[in-house]
Design a protein around this motif. Structure first.
Motif, mmCIF file in Angstrom:
data_model
loop_
_atom_site.group_PDB
_atom_site.id
_atom_site.type_symbol
_atom_site.label_atom_id
_atom_site.label_comp_id
_atom_site.label_asym_id
_atom_site.label_seq_id
_atom_site.Cartn_x
_atom_site.Cartn_y
_atom_site.Cartn_z
ATOM 1 N N MET A 1 0.966 -1.267 0.013
ATOM 2 C CA MET A 1 0.001 -0.189 -0.126
ATOM 3 C C MET A 1 0.804 1.298 -0.119
ATOM 4 N N TRP A 3 0.976 5.903 -0.434
ATOM 5 C CA TRP A 3 0.374 6.846 0.191
ATOM 6 C C TRP A 3 -0.953 7.396 -0.627
ATOM 7 N N ASP A 5 -2.936 5.154 -2.077
ATOM 8 C CA ASP A 5 -3.996 4.517 -1.764
ATOM 9 C C ASP A 5 -4.761 5.035 -0.729
ATOM 10 N N LYS A 6 -4.022 5.856 0.135
ATOM 11 C CA LYS A 6 -4.908 6.367 1.017
ATOM 12 C C LYS A 6 -5.409 7.861 1.032
ATOM 13 N N ARG A 10 -8.536 9.719 -4.293
ATOM 14 C CA ARG A 10 -8.274 8.521 -5.128
ATOM 15 C C ARG A 10 -9.527 8.024 -5.901
ATOM 16 N N CYS A 37 -7.310 15.244 3.625
ATOM 17 C CA CYS A 37 -6.542 14.080 2.975
ATOM 18 C C CYS A 37 -5.322 13.721 3.921
ATOM 19 N N VAL A 39 -2.782 12.186 3.468
ATOM 20 C CA VAL A 39 -1.564 12.078 2.549
ATOM 21 C C VAL A 39 -0.985 13.127 1.920
#
Length: 77
Positions: A1, A3, A5-6, A10, A37, A39
């Motif tokens: 995974m 950043w 993906d978080k 996305r 967000c 990230v």
């Protein structure tokens, strides 16, 4: 995974992050980044490290990232 993906963006249409300056789309994209967000900083740092010139990354536009790069360079000198 990674950043990515978080990232809050996305599942958002990527075109939103490549809008023309000072539009409702730009404000919406920035709100996604700055609002929730987890990230945002990782995204911004990747864009800075890779020299990405297009789009909104980490909540900053192309011009804002150029200014940040310049300030960092001046501070390091």
């Amino acid at each position: 995974m990674t950043w990515r993906d978080k990232a809050a963006c996305r599942d958002t249409d990527p075109e939103l992050f490549f809008a023309f300056a000072d539009t409702a789309d730009e404000r919406t994209a920035k709100a996604i980044c700055w609002g929730h967000c987890p990230v945002r900083e990782s995204c911004l740092e990747e864009a800075l490290a890779a020299g990405i010139d297009a789009g909104i990354w980490g909540g900053l536009t192309e011009d804002e990232r150029r200014g940040l790069r310049r300030r960092r360079t001046e501070a390091a000198a």
